[in-house]
Write a protein that holds these residues in place. Structure first.
Motif, mmCIF file in Angstrom:
data_model
loop_
_atom_site.group_PDB
_atom_site.id
_atom_site.type_symbol
_atom_site.label_atom_id
_atom_site.label_comp_id
_atom_site.label_asym_id
_atom_site.label_seq_id
_atom_site.Cartn_x
_atom_site.Cartn_y
_atom_site.Cartn_z
ATOM 1 N N THR A 68 -7.535 -19.668 41.562
ATOM 2 C CA THR A 68 -7.507 -18.256 41.187
ATOM 3 C C THR A 68 -6.180 -17.953 40.496
ATOM 4 O OG1 THR A 68 -8.917 -17.679 43.050
ATOM 5 C CG2 THR A 68 -7.684 -15.900 42.021
ATOM 6 N N ILE A 69 -6.256 -17.309 39.335
ATOM 7 C CA ILE A 69 -5.079 -17.073 38.505
ATOM 8 C C ILE A 69 -5.063 -15.603 38.092
ATOM 9 C CG2 ILE A 69 -3.846 -17.784 36.414
ATOM 10 C CD1 ILE A 69 -5.532 -20.353 36.463
ATOM 11 N N PRO A 70 -3.911 -14.916 38.169
ATOM 12 C CA PRO A 70 -3.837 -13.535 37.657
ATOM 13 C C PRO A 70 -3.888 -13.518 36.137
ATOM 14 C CG PRO A 70 -1.678 -14.281 38.402
ATOM 15 C CD PRO A 70 -2.652 -15.357 38.796
ATOM 16 N N MET A 71 -4.511 -12.493 35.578
ATOM 17 C CA MET A 71 -4.591 -12.331 34.128
ATOM 18 C C MET A 71 -3.500 -11.366 33.686
ATOM 19 S SD MET A 71 -8.723 -12.248 33.471
ATOM 20 C CE MET A 71 -8.549 -12.800 31.770
ATOM 21 N N LEU A 72 -2.851 -11.680 32.570
ATOM 22 C CA LEU A 72 -1.708 -10.914 32.091
ATOM 23 C C LEU A 72 -2.125 -9.966 30.978
ATOM 24 C CD1 LEU A 72 0.950 -13.783 31.937
ATOM 25 C CD2 LEU A 72 0.483 -12.216 33.822
ATOM 26 N N LEU A 73 -1.554 -8.771 31.001
ATOM 27 C CA LEU A 73 -1.836 -7.779 29.969
ATOM 28 C C LEU A 73 -1.122 -8.164 28.678
ATOM 29 C CD1 LEU A 73 -3.012 -5.024 29.113
ATOM 30 C CD2 LEU A 73 -0.887 -3.981 29.935
ATOM 31 N N LYS A 74 -1.883 -8.224 27.582
ATOM 32 C CA LYS A 74 -1.314 -8.552 26.282
ATOM 33 C C LYS A 74 -2.041 -7.741 25.227
ATOM 34 C CE LYS A 74 -0.145 -12.416 23.245
ATOM 35 N NZ LYS A 74 -0.276 -13.878 23.023
ATOM 36 N N ASN A 75 -1.303 -6.824 24.570
ATOM 37 C CA ASN A 75 -1.881 -5.884 23.614
ATOM 38 C C ASN A 75 -3.020 -5.115 24.289
ATOM 39 O OD1 ASN A 75 -0.071 -6.679 21.627
ATOM 40 N ND2 ASN A 75 -1.378 -8.330 20.928
ATOM 41 N N ASN A 76 -4.236 -5.229 23.762
ATOM 42 C CA ASN A 76 -5.355 -4.479 24.324
ATOM 43 C C ASN A 76 -6.340 -5.389 25.036
ATOM 44 O OD1 ASN A 76 -4.493 -1.948 23.572
ATOM 45 N ND2 ASN A 76 -5.468 -2.032 21.576
ATOM 46 N N SER A 77 -5.841 -6.362 25.756
ATOM 47 C CA SER A 77 -6.714 -7.234 26.549
ATOM 48 C C SER A 77 -5.890 -7.898 27.639
ATOM 49 C CB SER A 77 -7.369 -8.296 25.657
ATOM 50 O OG SER A 77 -6.398 -9.183 25.140
ATOM 51 N N TYR A 78 -6.597 -8.463 28.602
ATOM 52 C CA TYR A 78 -5.970 -9.256 29.657
ATOM 53 C C TYR A 78 -6.266 -10.722 29.361
ATOM 54 C CZ TYR A 78 -5.452 -4.877 32.229
ATOM 55 O OH TYR A 78 -5.093 -3.610 32.615
ATOM 56 N N ASP A 79 -5.214 -11.559 29.367
ATOM 57 C CA ASP A 79 -5.351 -12.949 28.933
ATOM 58 C C ASP A 79 -4.994 -13.909 30.059
ATOM 59 O OD1 ASP A 79 -5.735 -11.657 26.582
ATOM 60 O OD2 ASP A 79 -4.359 -12.879 25.397
ATOM 61 N N VAL A 80 -5.564 -15.114 29.973
ATOM 62 C CA VAL A 80 -5.158 -16.218 30.829
ATOM 63 C C VAL A 80 -5.240 -17.503 30.006
ATOM 64 C CG1 VAL A 80 -7.490 -16.623 31.746
ATOM 65 C CG2 VAL A 80 -5.496 -17.343 33.062
ATOM 66 N N ASP A 81 -4.233 -18.356 30.151
ATOM 67 C CA ASP A 81 -4.177 -19.628 29.435
ATOM 68 C C ASP A 81 -4.561 -20.746 30.398
ATOM 69 O OD1 ASP A 81 -3.602 -21.900 27.978
ATOM 70 O OD2 ASP A 81 -1.780 -21.085 27.095
ATOM 71 N N LEU A 82 -5.652 -21.448 30.079
ATOM 72 C CA LEU A 82 -6.168 -22.510 30.948
ATOM 73 C C LEU A 82 -6.062 -23.866 30.273
ATOM 74 C CD1 LEU A 82 -9.395 -20.628 32.107
ATOM 75 C CD2 LEU A 82 -7.221 -20.774 33.320
ATOM 76 N N SER A 83 -5.054 -24.040 29.421
ATOM 77 C CA SER A 83 -4.937 -25.265 28.628
ATOM 78 C C SER A 83 -4.673 -26.505 29.475
ATOM 79 C CB SER A 83 -3.829 -25.100 27.586
ATOM 80 O OG SER A 83 -4.116 -24.025 26.725
ATOM 81 N N ASN A 84 -4.303 -26.329 30.749
ATOM 82 C CA ASN A 84 -4.033 -27.480 31.611
ATOM 83 C C ASN A 84 -5.290 -28.016 32.302
ATOM 84 O OD1 ASN A 84 -4.361 -25.208 33.196
ATOM 85 N ND2 ASN A 84 -2.894 -25.856 34.751
ATOM 86 N N LEU A 85 -6.450 -27.438 32.028
ATOM 87 C CA LEU A 85 -7.680 -27.900 32.663
ATOM 88 C C LEU A 85 -8.092 -29.266 32.129
ATOM 89 C CD1 LEU A 85 -9.930 -24.695 32.782
ATOM 90 C CD2 LEU A 85 -8.633 -25.729 34.650
ATOM 91 N N ASP A 86 -8.600 -30.098 33.033
ATOM 92 C CA ASP A 86 -9.141 -31.392 32.635
ATOM 93 C C ASP A 86 -10.533 -31.200 32.031
ATOM 94 O OD1 ASP A 86 -6.886 -32.685 33.628
ATOM 95 O OD2 ASP A 86 -7.736 -32.809 35.647
ATOM 96 N N ALA A 87 -11.007 -32.232 31.358
ATOM 97 C CA ALA A 87 -12.340 -32.178 30.778
ATOM 98 C C ALA A 87 -13.381 -32.004 31.881
ATOM 99 C CB ALA A 87 -12.616 -33.447 29.977
ATOM 100 N N GLY A 88 -14.402 -31.203 31.609
ATOM 101 C CA GLY A 88 -15.454 -30.974 32.590
ATOM 102 C C GLY A 88 -16.164 -29.667 32.343
ATOM 103 N N ASN A 89 -17.087 -29.327 33.234
ATOM 104 C CA ASN A 89 -17.864 -28.087 33.158
ATOM 105 C C ASN A 89 -17.331 -27.099 34.198
ATOM 106 O OD1 ASN A 89 -19.751 -29.105 31.180
ATOM 107 N ND2 ASN A 89 -20.635 -30.337 32.826
#
Length: 676
Positions: A548-569
């Motif tokens: 579970t990760i908090p989403m950060l406010l950026k401009n007019n949306s809430y963002d989360v960066d998940l670039s560290n995820l391994d390959a999968g579904n």
């Protein structure tokens, strides 16, 4: 010391003499030898106090030695470990750290890098991207006012960013590359690049372009194939030679089932090939099962109609019909309506749109009857002037109804619209603003409205055919403009009603790309709410692991960066804390590690950087030579510098102690002699 200060000190000397003479000699009834002693003490104390008040300043020079800085920058990317050089790098750094001569000559600063520069040596050799150009620019900026040669320990393989070989001519510091990896050219076949669209339409075929390369001097034969699951759906024999070392394969694949379909492209390795990781590339295509019918209603003939038809029908899953208001039949069969320059003949059309609650796109211009349009709807009104104006477009980067990028609107020709103020009487989201005679305004040129579940787009100008033509002049194709109009059509053709929480994500991501998910959270009045506390839960379908990760406010949306995820579904759920609101979805991360695509160190580029910056390249077995050459290099000398400090007398605390001591001695002496 200034002349004024000297004169003040002389004056203080005279005043101190006068005070001492007057108190102990002139006023004394009985002059004794003790009086001279008391006068001397009083003179010293008064003079010292006056000098403290004058507070003269003195210049003080201090000398120190300044060493040049040796910057040791270590590549922490996964390609170092893939080339089996991680232990060599660690051993080489230990030798640098243990060199007492280097420590005596240089201030040694250590950094690690991959995508960015880090001021630590926490080496894991697992970073997925490398940007050497940015790292060198950052170091050069940090030490722009210092002598700081750079010891660059890397294989020279960069995955993105500007080519550091050509940007190095701007570097002030000398770069000494320590080349990690084997420079020997080995036999290697690989899939250099795979070009494929992210989307395809059901029962159509989509194109795939594969660029295949070969390193070696022998004639070889191999096979290129594409598999979906356990089924091989394409295969072709490929031959390479020392002269013909690249092949481009163009093919089309069928889109036979809806949803995200994963494929694996493979170039069969040859017998003596060492690196086989770069022989495989996974890709995916989202197959869409939808057909959109669009009706354009116009009472005039205009070039815009042809441009709109060409643009919309560039997508094979869309068709467009043009009709006059009196010729409309079966409006309920269309997913959306485009109303072009309405007038009083459109009365029946507006009645049907209200009855059927259809989404529509209104385009106005010089032929629009604004008296009728102001009367037939209440969302917006235009001042009646019966004059026209040219409006240049300006992109709104904060547009939030759907994701869209600026396609170069600042270079597009103006649209012709009605002169006068436009009043929007409801909540709206501007996509383009008006620029009039180079004056940027906040008046909308293109906007979207969603009211009571009905969506409308409004373009306040005619001449979009010029935009499509300009797009071709700029890019030699119509793709950007067609995509721009296609996204508006897709937004209006959707029957989904607006909810207080919306998520924006892709169906799949490549492992080497940024994986970002956005969310939009609205108040009950459907106004963007910046006070929300949003969290996203990510679940791996294979391992059942949840984070579970908090989403950060950026401009007019809430963002989360998940670039560290391994390959999968993965499944995800976005939740608003404190509200009974959530939104779920899923996505796939395709396996791809760009750092494992390299077979050798890029010796050519590293040597060029060394030459350009007046440095010198080295290998691991030349560490003693490197240290000796750095110590012998006359450009890096320890320099003696001086620093001039201006010191105030009042900062000299001993003078105040002397004054107190003199006054104390005088008091006790007078007390002892009965003068107090």
């Amino acid at each position: 010391m200034q002349t004024q200060t000297i004169l003040l000190i002389i004056t203080a000397f005279i005043i101190a003499l006068i005070v001492a003479f007057y108190q102990y000699l002139y006023r004394a009834k009985n002059r004794q030898r003790k009086s001279l002693f008391f006068a001397f003490l009083r003179f010293l104390s008064v003079f010292a106090l006056l000098v403290l008040l004058i507070n003269p300043t003195f210049k003080k020079n201090t000398y120190f030695l300044e060493k040049p800085t040796l910057v040791v920058a270590v590549d922490n990317s996964a390609s170092i470990k893939h080339l089996e050089q991680d232990q060599n790098v660690v051993q080489f750094i230990d030798k640098i750290k243990n060199s007492d001569k280097l420590k005596e000559r240089f201030d040694v600063n250590y950094y690690s890098f991959a995508e960015d520069l880090n001021d630590s040596l926490s080496l894991s050799f697992d970073q997925k991207q490398t940007n050497i150009a940015k790292v060198l620019e950052d170091i050069d900026q940090i030490y722009k006012n210092a002598v700081a040669p750079i010891l660059l320990i890397t294989d020279g393989n960069q995955t993105y960013g500007r080519d550091y070989q050509f940007s190095s001519n701007r570097f002030k510091q000398q770069v000494f590359p320590v080349i990690t990896g084997d420079s020997t050219i080995m036999t290697d076949t690989k899939i250099q690049q795979l070009n494929v669209n992210r989307y395809a339409y059901l029962k159509n075929r989509f194109p795939v372009e594969a660029i295949l390369t070969y390193s070696g001097d022998q004639n070889i034969n191999t096979r290129f194939e594409i598999r979906s699951g356990n089924l091989t759906i394409y295969s072709k024999e490929i031959s390479f030679s020392g002269e013909e070392n690249s092949r481009i394969v163009n093919l089309t694949l069928p889109a036979s089932s809806p949803g995200v379909v994963q494929y694996n492209a493979r170039l069969v390795p040859v017998s003596n090939e060492k690196n086989t990781v770069n022989n495989n590339k996974a890709f995916a295509v989202e197959v869409l099962d939808q057909k959109t019918s669009v009706l354009v209603v116009s009472d005039i003939i205009h070039p815009d109609l042809g441009a709109i038809k060409k643009s919309i029908e560039s997508n094979e899953r869309r068709n467009l019909t043009i009709a006059k208001p009196s010729e409309i039949v079966g409006i309920e069969d269309y997913q959306m309506i485009i109303i072009y320059q309405p007038n009083s003949r459109f009365t029946k059309l507006y009645e049907e749109l209200n009855t059927l609650r259809k989404n529509y796109f209104t385009i106005t211009g010089s032929k629009t009857d604004w008296i009728f349009l102001n009367r037939v709807q209440a969302k917006y009104t235009q001042e009646i002037t019966r004059q026209t104006e040219y409006y240049l477009p300006r992109f709104n980067s904060n547009y939030g109804a759907f994701l869209f990028n600026d396609i170069g609107f600042q270079n597009y020709p103006p649209l012709i619209g009605t002169f006068g103020e436009i009043r929007i009487n409801t909540n709206y989201d501007p996509l383009l603003y008006r620029t009039i005679s180079n004056i940027e305004t906040q008046e909308p040129l293109l906007l979207t409205i969603e009211q009571e579940g009905i969506r409308e787009a409004l373009l306040l100008g005619e001449g979009v055919w010029r935009w499509r033509a300009q797009n071709y002049l700029d890019e030699k194709n119509f793709e950007s403009f067609d995509d721009f109009l296609g996204k508006i059509i897709q937004y209006l053709a959707s029957s989904k009603r607006k909810s207080r929480l919306n998520t924006i994500s892709e169906s799949f991501y490549y492992g080497n790309s940024n994986i970002k998910i956005k969310a939009e959270y609205f108040t009950k009045n459907y106004e963007f709410d910046r006070r929300g506390n949003l969290r996203i839960s990510i679940k791996n379908k294979e391992t059942e692991a949840i984070q579970t990760i908090p989403m950060l406010l950026k401009n007019n949306s809430y963002d989360v960066d998940l670039s560290n995820l391994d390959a999968g579904n993965y499944d995800f759920t976005v939740t608003v804390i404190g509200e009974n609101i959530s939104k779920s979805g899923s996505f796939t991360v395709l396996e791809y590690d760009v750092e494992q695509q390299f077979l050798n160190a890029d010796v050519t580029k590293l040597k060029q950087v060394a030459t350009t910056t007046k440095g010198k390249p080295y290998y691991f077995n030349q560490n003693d030579s490197l240290i000796n050459n750095l110590l012998a290099d006359q450009r890096y000398q320890v320099i003696q510098k001086s620093k001039e400090n201006v010191v105030s007398l009042i900062d000299w605390k001993y003078l105040l102690a002397i004054v107190i001591l003199l006054l104390t001695i005088e008091w006790f002496a007078r007390k002892y002699n009965g003068l107090i």
